[in-house]
Design a protein around this motif. Structure first.
Motif, PDB file in Angstrom:
ATOM      1  N   PHE A 114       0.821  -1.212   0.000  1.00 57.26           N
ATOM      2  CA  PHE A 114       0.000   0.000   0.000  1.00 57.26           C
ATOM      3  C   PHE A 114       0.858   1.267   0.000  1.00 57.26           C
ATOM      4  CE2 PHE A 114      -2.073  -3.437   2.382  1.00 57.26           C
ATOM      5  CZ  PHE A 114      -3.118  -3.719   1.513  1.00 57.26           C
ATOM      6  N   GLY A 115       2.065   1.153  -0.571  1.00 55.27           N
ATOM      7  CA  GLY A 115       2.971   2.299  -0.662  1.00 55.27           C
ATOM      8  C   GLY A 115       3.725   2.602   0.608  1.00 55.27           C
ATOM      9  N   GLN A 116       3.478   1.850   1.670  1.00 50.98           N
ATOM     10  CA  GLN A 116       4.103   2.132   2.958  1.00 50.98           C
ATOM     11  C   GLN A 116       5.328   1.241   3.166  1.00 50.98           C
ATOM     12  OE1 GLN A 116       1.642   3.238   6.241  1.00 50.98           O
ATOM     13  NE2 GLN A 116      -0.230   2.781   5.105  1.00 50.98           N
ATOM     14  N   GLY A 117       6.365   1.833   3.754  1.00 50.16           N
ATOM     15  CA  GLY A 117       7.627   1.126   3.886  1.00 50.16           C
ATOM     16  C   GLY A 117       8.476   1.228   2.637  1.00 50.16           C
ATOM     17  N   SER A 136       1.728   8.700   7.684  1.00 51.61           N
ATOM     18  CA  SER A 136       1.734   9.946   8.454  1.00 51.61           C
ATOM     19  C   SER A 136       3.104  10.622   8.438  1.00 51.61           C
ATOM     20  CB  SER A 136       1.297   9.678   9.902  1.00 51.61           C
ATOM     21  OG  SER A 136       2.133   8.710  10.515  1.00 51.61           O
ATOM     22  N   LEU A 137       3.881  10.379   7.393  1.00 55.09           N
ATOM     23  CA  LEU A 137       5.205  11.001   7.274  1.00 55.09           C
ATOM     24  C   LEU A 137       5.075  12.521   7.331  1.00 55.09           C
ATOM     25  CD1 LEU A 137       8.276  10.819   6.657  1.00 55.09           C
ATOM     26  CD2 LEU A 137       7.669  10.839   4.226  1.00 55.09           C
ATOM     27  N   THR A 138       5.831  13.142   8.225  1.00 51.88           N
ATOM     28  CA  THR A 138       5.813  14.594   8.365  1.00 51.88           C
ATOM     29  C   THR A 138       7.046  15.203   7.711  1.00 51.88           C
ATOM     30  OG1 THR A 138       7.016  14.561  10.468  1.00 51.88           O
ATOM     31  CG2 THR A 138       4.601  14.388  10.574  1.00 51.88           C
ATOM     32  N   ASP A 160      14.566   2.005  10.722  1.00 51.92           N
ATOM     33  CA  ASP A 160      14.163   0.746  11.365  1.00 51.92           C
ATOM     34  C   ASP A 160      12.966   0.968  12.286  1.00 51.92           C
ATOM     35  OD1 ASP A 160      16.147  -0.616  10.053  1.00 51.92           O
ATOM     36  OD2 ASP A 160      17.533  -0.673  11.765  1.00 51.92           O
ATOM     37  N   ILE A 161      12.967   2.090  13.006  1.00 55.88           N
ATOM     38  CA  ILE A 161      11.836   2.403  13.886  1.00 55.88           C
ATOM     39  C   ILE A 161      10.571   2.613  13.059  1.00 55.88           C
ATOM     40  CG2 ILE A 161      10.895   4.139  15.460  1.00 55.88           C
ATOM     41  CD1 ILE A 161      13.761   4.551  16.502  1.00 55.88           C
ATOM     42  N   VAL A 162      10.709   3.359  11.961  1.00 60.32           N
ATOM     43  CA  VAL A 162       9.551   3.615  11.104  1.00 60.32           C
ATOM     44  C   VAL A 162       9.063   2.320  10.463  1.00 60.32           C
ATOM     45  CG1 VAL A 162       8.725   4.835   9.067  1.00 60.32           C
ATOM     46  CG2 VAL A 162      10.259   5.993  10.663  1.00 60.32           C
ATOM     47  N   ALA A 163       9.996   1.489   9.995  1.00 61.31           N
ATOM     48  CA  ALA A 163       9.614   0.221   9.357  1.00 61.31           C
ATOM     49  C   ALA A 163       8.863  -0.683  10.334  1.00 61.31           C
ATOM     50  CB  ALA A 163      10.857  -0.485   8.822  1.00 61.31           C
ATOM     51  N   LYS A 164       9.290  -0.687  11.583  1.00 65.66           N
ATOM     52  CA  LYS A 164       8.591  -1.478  12.599  1.00 65.66           C
ATOM     53  C   LYS A 164       7.171  -0.963  12.797  1.00 65.66           C
ATOM     54  CE  LYS A 164       8.817  -2.854  17.464  1.00 65.66           C
ATOM     55  NZ  LYS A 164       9.539  -2.692  18.758  1.00 65.66           N
ATOM     56  N   HIS A 165       7.031   0.362  12.844  1.00 63.75           N
ATOM     57  CA  HIS A 165       5.699   0.967  12.988  1.00 63.75           C
ATOM     58  C   HIS A 165       4.801   0.580  11.814  1.00 63.75           C
ATOM     59  CE1 HIS A 165       2.692   4.111  13.839  1.00 63.75           C
ATOM     60  NE2 HIS A 165       2.683   4.299  12.528  1.00 63.75           N
ATOM     61  N   VAL A 166       5.352   0.646  10.604  1.00 60.03           N
ATOM     62  CA  VAL A 166       4.572   0.300   9.414  1.00 60.03           C
ATOM     63  C   VAL A 166       4.126  -1.157   9.474  1.00 60.03           C
ATOM     64  CG1 VAL A 166       4.702  -0.036   6.912  1.00 60.03           C
ATOM     65  CG2 VAL A 166       5.590   2.068   7.934  1.00 60.03           C
ATOM     66  N   ALA A 167       5.051  -2.048   9.819  1.00 54.95           N
ATOM     67  CA  ALA A 167       4.730  -3.478   9.865  1.00 54.95           C
ATOM     68  C   ALA A 167       3.633  -3.777  10.881  1.00 54.95           C
ATOM     69  CB  ALA A 167       5.991  -4.276  10.191  1.00 54.95           C
ATOM     70  N   GLU A 168       3.631  -3.041  11.989  1.00 55.24           N
ATOM     71  CA  GLU A 168       2.642  -3.283  13.040  1.00 55.24           C
ATOM     72  C   GLU A 168       1.255  -2.773  12.673  1.00 55.24           C
ATOM     73  OE1 GLU A 168       4.393  -1.370  16.374  1.00 55.24           O
ATOM     74  OE2 GLU A 168       5.687  -3.071  16.907  1.00 55.24           O
ATOM     75  N   HIS A 169       1.181  -1.806  11.760  1.00 49.21           N
ATOM     76  CA  HIS A 169      -0.101  -1.170  11.468  1.00 49.21           C
ATOM     77  C   HIS A 169      -0.628  -1.457  10.067  1.00 49.21           C
ATOM     78  CE1 HIS A 169       1.351   1.180  14.930  1.00 49.21           C
ATOM     79  NE2 HIS A 169       0.079   1.424  15.170  1.00 49.21           N
ATOM     80  N   LEU A 170       0.125  -2.175   9.260  1.00 46.89           N
ATOM     81  CA  LEU A 170      -0.300  -2.427   7.886  1.00 46.89           C
ATOM     82  C   LEU A 170      -1.425  -3.467   7.863  1.00 46.89           C
ATOM     83  CD1 LEU A 170       0.874  -1.169   5.278  1.00 46.89           C
ATOM     84  CD2 LEU A 170       2.033  -3.344   4.883  1.00 46.89           C
ATOM     85  N   PRO A 171      -2.531  -3.184   7.180  1.00 54.33           N
ATOM     86  CA  PRO A 171      -3.612  -4.180   7.107  1.00 54.33           C
ATOM     87  C   PRO A 171      -3.215  -5.365   6.236  1.00 54.33           C
ATOM     88  CG  PRO A 171      -4.098  -2.320   5.684  1.00 54.33           C
ATOM     89  CD  PRO A 171      -2.862  -1.950   6.445  1.00 54.33           C
TER      90      PRO A 171
END
Length: 607
Positions: A114-117, A136-138, A160-171
């Motif tokens: 979905f374009g994330q990560g 939510s990239l600022t 790595d922190i952002v990638a972890k966040h994406v993995a946890e929230h990706l449907p």
């Protein structure tokens, strides 16, 4: 949810519906099959109720239901209207009261992101990926990754922190939110479409997240192609725009055939007609013209003149060069800037600039290319009607909902970062004049610029007035402001992190906390940057107090000294406003500005 009854299956079959296995279809308790016609079901399908009318256009109500569609492994909420699906809808969760009509394909495939990560290389087109896209990239997080993370170790820790966040929230599969409207669109694949978004006439949307909300929806218009990208709340991508590996930030507009690759657009940016590649367009960046190319540059509060061009391929080693136009910089029509180059805040670039100048220390300047030379007219843009209009319009033109803004946008033009640069620029001009007492022009070899003597003298006076205005506005007392929770080092350099103005050492401290693990979540990074923004008033006033002490070479400011600085600041502001009035008057005489327009402008100056 429950299974279909025998009677309901009979009605559905009578309505020319079919299923590979009716037992795999579940429905809401009050489901009624009468509003489903010519629907083919495959796999696990979940259906809500369709018992009311829905507004498809102003004043035009239609009954909800599903007609002429093929559905595979989908869930559909209450009171949706889905019809005329040319191919199929597969592996999607569709929320309540959504309209989907005249669409080819909507599908989720294996491995959807979905374009994330998505890791993208910006600024250095041929470089390593240096920013990771997420919904939510600022502008602050992008600036941290691309500019202020000084080593690969720091950048990788952040990613790595952002990638972890994406993995946890990706449907696990595609979602279409509440009251979405999708019409006349050919293909939507691996795309998240949030609440209240509208897609009308798009050609193809793939591996994309449309991050809308009830307060700030996303609109995707006709002939748009969007892939591997993020579109944030309030943004619109319309009129045949083409995006690949991009982020379109809050309340941004991309339209009229604009094409962009591996670029970021933040908070209220507006792009039409031209193109961008590997560009970081910070808050309030604008380009309206067909022949404009934004490539390999970072900018904010920027306006591109027609036929603006940046060259990141200056020699024959590939597109490896990059540039920085600091906040408020502009390019005139036909400007051509060969990278690498750095342009100071609120400056205007004119002509073909080939010398790779660095005018960082000279805010509010004209930067003029003539042949192989670059001429600098320091500080002259400070006293123009255009600059006055710019600095007053930005705070009023933030179209983002006040309670949902993610990127921090500090529109303060009279800020410590620019003041610090102006002080350094003034000192450098004075040094040049002293070292060349009889020269008509002074060349600053380290900065690849040449300055006329008269321009340097005038620039020094304008910078002094600028500093005095800053002091008068920020010296409220003879004592330094106190905030025991904040440490301030007065000799510091300053950072502009995509609209967040803070001492540079705070950025270093943030990176150190990330490396050490003291900050190890995306929320932690964002909260820290919001906290730093809340300290801005203290930083600014403490810096003003430090400058005042330096002016009088003292450790304590007296009441008389404070009064002197206040008076000088008042006089400086009066001179500044009078100069702006004269500039407007000159334009009104020579450029046929209507008398009413000129008079209304002068009234706004309040002089």
């Amino acid at each position: 949810m429950r299974s279909l009854t025998i009677d309901e299956i009979t009605i559905l079959e009578k309505n020319r519906c079919q299923a590979d296995d009716w037992t795999r279809i579940s429905v809401a308790e009050d489901f009624s099959p009468e509003t489903l016609y010519s629907v083919c079901f495959y796999g696990e399908v979940s259906l809500g109720v369709f018992d009311k009318q829905i507004m498809v256009e102003d004043g035009f109500l239609r009954h909800t239901g599903i007609r002429n569609a093929t559905l595979r492994d989908v869930s559909i909420g209450d009171n949706c209207l889905i019809e005329n699906i040319g191919n199929y809808i597969s592996r999607y969760d569709i929320a309540e009261e959504t309209i989907i009509t005249n669409v080819g394909t909507i599908a989720t495939t294996d491995g959807a992101t979905f374009g994330q990560g998505n890791r993208v290389a910006v600024l250095n087109e041929a470089g390593k990926p240096n920013v990771l896209l997420y919904d939510s990239l600022t502008s602050q997080m992008a600036s941290l990754m691309t500019r202020y993370a000084e080593t690969d170790v720091e950048r990788n820790a952040i990613m790595d922190i952002v990638a972890k966040h994406v993995a946890e929230h990706l449907p696990k599969r595609g979602t279409i939110g509440y009251r979405v409207k999708i019409t006349n669109t050919r293909e939507i694949v691996n795309t998240i479409v949030d609440d209240e978004c509208e897609i009308n006439g798009a050609s193809s949307i793939s591996e994309t997240t449309l991050k809308g909300s009830q307060e700030a929806s996303v609109f995707i218009g006709h002939d748009v192609i969007c892939e591997n990208s993020i579109v944030q709340p309030g943004a619109s991508v319309v009129e045949g725009a083409k995006l690949s590996n991009c982020l379109v930030g809050e309340a941004c507009h991309i339209g009229r055939g604009f094409s962009a690759e591996s670029s970021l657009f933040f908070a209220n940016s507006h792009m039409d007609n031209g193109e961008a590649c590997a560009a970081v367009c910070g808050p309030f960046s604008a380009s309206h013209h067909k022949a404009s190319l934004l490539i390999g540059v970072e900018m904010s509060f920027y306006n591109a003149g027609s036929a603006t061009n940046f060259s990141n391929h200056a020699y024959k080693m590939g597109p490896i060069h990059q540039g920085n136009l600091m906040r408020g910089a502009k390019t005139a029509s036909g400007a051509h800037l060969l990278l690498p180059a750095n342009i100071g805040p609120f400056s205007m670039c004119m002509g073909k600039i080939q010398s790779h100048p660095d005018t960082t220390l000279f805010p509010f300047s004209y930067v003029i290319g003539e042949g192989r030379e670059t001429w600098l007219v320091p500080a002259i843009n400070l006293a123009t009607a255009g600059t006055w209009r710019d600095i007053n319009k930005w705070p009023k033109r933030d179209k983002r909902p006040a309670d949902g803004r993610k990127s921090i946008v500090n529109t303060d033009w009279l800020n410590p970062m620019v003041v610090k640069l102006a002080l350094a620029g003034k000192d450098l001009l004075e040094k040049g004049l002293n070292e060349h007492p009889s020269a008509d022009t002074i060349t600053f070899d380290d900065f690849h610029i040449t300055v006329k003597r008269t321009s340097a003298q005038r620039g020094m006076k304008l910078y002094e007035d600028f500093v005095m205005m800053f002091l008068a506005e920020n010296l409220d007392d003879v004592s330094v402001p106190e905030d025991e929770s904040v440490i301030f080092y007065p000799e510091c350099s300053w950072a502009d992190m995509g609209g967040l103005i803070i001492p540079l050492y705070e950025v270093s401290d943030l990176c150190n906390n990330i490396l050490s693990g003291r900050i190890n979540t995306l929320e932690g990074m964002e909260q820290r940057m919001a906290q730093l923004h809340s300290n801005y008033s203290f930083y600014k006033k403490a810096f003003a107090h430090h400058i005042a002490l330096c002016i009088f070479d003292t450790d304590y400011l007296t009441a008389d000294q404070l009064a002197t600085l206040k008076a000088k600041g008042k006089d400086a502001k009066e001179r500044w406003l009078e100069a702006i009035k004269c500039d407007a008057e000159k334009e009104s005489k020579f450029c046929y500005v209507p008398e009413e327009t000129y008079c209304n402008f002068v009234k706004l100056l309040d002089i």
